[in-house]
Scaffold this motif. Sequence first.
Motif, PDB file in Angstrom:
ATOM      1  N   UNK A 102       0.835  -1.208   0.000  1.00 20.00           N
ATOM      2  CA  UNK A 102       0.000   0.000   0.000  1.00 20.00           C
ATOM      3  C   UNK A 102       0.869   1.257   0.000  1.00 20.00           C
ATOM      4  N   UNK A 103       1.972   1.231   0.757  1.00 17.15           N
ATOM      5  CA  UNK A 103       2.830   2.424   0.775  1.00 17.15           C
ATOM      6  C   UNK A 103       3.432   2.666  -0.611  1.00 17.15           C
ATOM      7  N   UNK A 106      -0.279   3.328  -3.176  1.00 19.18           N
ATOM      8  CA  UNK A 106      -1.448   4.128  -2.797  1.00 19.18           C
ATOM      9  C   UNK A 106      -1.478   5.476  -3.532  1.00 19.18           C
ATOM     10  N   UNK A 110      -4.161   8.986  -5.963  1.00 21.80           N
ATOM     11  CA  UNK A 110      -4.151  10.451  -5.998  1.00 21.80           C
ATOM     12  C   UNK A 110      -3.896  10.963  -7.416  1.00 21.80           C
ATOM     13  N   UNK A 116      -9.642   3.208  -7.436  1.00 23.05           N
ATOM     14  CA  UNK A 116      -9.832   2.706  -6.079  1.00 23.05           C
ATOM     15  C   UNK A 116      -8.952   1.482  -5.902  1.00 23.05           C
ATOM     16  N   UNK A 117      -7.997   1.572  -4.979  1.00 21.02           N
ATOM     17  CA  UNK A 117      -7.012   0.504  -4.800  1.00 21.02           C
ATOM     18  C   UNK A 117      -7.464  -0.441  -3.694  1.00 21.02           C
ATOM     19  N   UNK A 118      -7.418  -1.717  -3.985  1.00 23.71           N
ATOM     20  CA  UNK A 118      -7.820  -2.755  -3.036  1.00 23.71           C
ATOM     21  C   UNK A 118      -6.762  -3.851  -3.025  1.00 23.71           C
TER      22      UNK A 118
END
Lengths: 364, 364
Positions: A102-103, A106, A110, A116-118
Amino acid sequence: MSRRAQTAGFMAMKGGGYYSRATVGARHAIDGAAPLLMDALARMDPPDDGRVLTVADMGCADGGTSLDAMAALLREMRRRAPSRPIHMVYTDLPRNDFGQLFRNVQHLADEIPGLYILASATSFHRPILPPGTLHFGFSATASHYLSETPREISDHVHMVGASGAERAAYVGQARRDWEGMLLARARELAPGGRLALLNFGIDEEGRYLGSTGGVDMFDTFDALWAGLRDAGAISAAEYAATNFPQGYRTVAEFTAPFRDPDGPVRRAGLRLEHVDTATVRCPYAAAFAEHGDAARFAREYIPTLRSWSEATFAGGLSPDRPEAERRAILDRFYDAYEDAVREAPDGHAMDYVYCRLVAAREPA
Amino acid sequence: MSRRAQTAGFMAMKGGGYYSRATVGARHAIDGAAPLLMDALARMDPPDDGRVLTVADMGCADGGTSLDAMAALLREMRRRAPSRPIHMVYTDLPRNDFGQLFRNVQHLADEIPGLYILASATSFHRPILPPGTLHFGFSATASHYLSETPREISDHVHMVGASGAERAAYVGQARRDWEGMLLARARELAPGGRLALLNFGIDEEGRYLGSTGGVDMFDTFDALWAGLRDAGAISAAEYAATNFPQGYRTVAEFTAPFRDPDGPVRRAGLRLEHVDTATVRCPYAAAFAEHGDAARFAREYIPTLRSWSEATFAGGLSPDRPEAERRAILDRFYDAYEDAVREAPDGHAMDYVYCRLVAAREPA
């Protein structure tokens, strides 16, 4: 998990555009496939109808090596279908470092509107998404990991060095896993959806990762590990229990499920659109060709081998050994590999060999 | 993040059905809200039309305390709409331990047919899912975390002890964050979708977490931290820089956006269906009432306070202090709290006070 060693955190630390050599091979292989992805998306030609589009990167590890390719794919999808929200689903096993993933990724949410990230921790050997809801499935450097290790290999550490019934067991497991993975994807792909798969495999000339005409990497692993057995540092049982849980498939094996018109994969609506093989030069061997310093080559090369292979060698050791003893054996093993490279560096290389496939889901 | 300290791994270690006291309060609060969830689902009455249903647990931490409630909700949803695949989306911030989350909840996908578990690292202050795609949003013990700390509090560590312009700044930030969170949810809720929110807050009698008539927990934190300042162990600047990034809202503040017919939340189609407050007794204080051993109470109680508060106190310390010095200050601080409880245990308690709301999304 195969891309676990890819250090996007390190990349970020070094600033934009920098990648360590440990990741550059896999990243180049994925970046090199970008035209395949773009062509597949062009053929898919998603209508701009406002409905959610879903992309998946299956076996994503920390998302670092596929970051540029996924960003390019998502941007092109955004351009083609401005009204459609996009689910980007990153998947790997539960033991993956999803926080690091995620880091690393993510920020795409933006940068790309309506993204939309899952993440999912469901194995790609099983259904990850509801039927008919995946539009673009991607997976790189992941499908060679088998769902289970079929048996011990008596005289080698990897199935590429196995023979007879032992080799057949791995080939069979790899065949079943490949067909199962394709069927799971066929079920979750929407009609017209695409699948782009970059797999470690065996090319038309018999080459595979670390075996492209020079010193064979898996044979070196095996010779050094057998050397520890012969020296009494590890037991015969530990040697035999050390097996990479991997199956490298030939191009014929990768394409077989698509060639049988009555087989389950074709009946599930999957059609092969593209297959080829690609090789990416080992970045450490390439650097050695420039600098010519054998000690430096050995010192820089071994840590990347260790990063993805150590779990396998550690897993072969008896659980009765104290932790310090296990560490000492592993240190001795990789030190021996470093010695071998330093003393005779020519031909050592972890060249990457990929079989690349693109498939489409037709209406059943 | 608020449920970060909840140790489902510890639970698993102890075997099914066991929960440590550190989690039991929050878990009881969520389990106690199960009828609210079931009633909301009954009113929602999802048609069995084969389309994907999406549930979200926003601010899920490791998924441990909501596990039973989510499992019950998902089973009831499965029973009501057998043909509909279900997305269960767990969300928290990128620094959350998503690996632990997946290890805690992944088994639900084996137990409930057609369930697909996903995670998101997007803050609930922002859109997590595409517009109109969320059917049941749940969040517990999370919304008191503010999107930013508005300012320092000169004479306390928490906004519940602040006054004047300082308190107003936190109240204002809490109001903006609450409205923003509701608007983000209104946007992603499908028409007829439901939102069930269990929030730390201030009840009709002015009670809040750790402040229910006995020794006030946040006042104790503040007095001991100010004591370190007065003793010269920390600086005045460090004391002032120590502020929980939290806003506890009153029932009136929670319901205000729903009471203004011309306000953005009502105009976005959100309608309040239920509001009440609930208190769950501190499990450590309850155990002390049984065993009467003050030293044991103090020894068992402080670690759970430390688990969720230490980051705030550590964050107030100067980054110039060496790590060992910071650790020593924090040890001294929590030792002082333990001393205080052991010497005068009566009235110490971290009772949980919740404001519970259920809202529905109407067609805009």
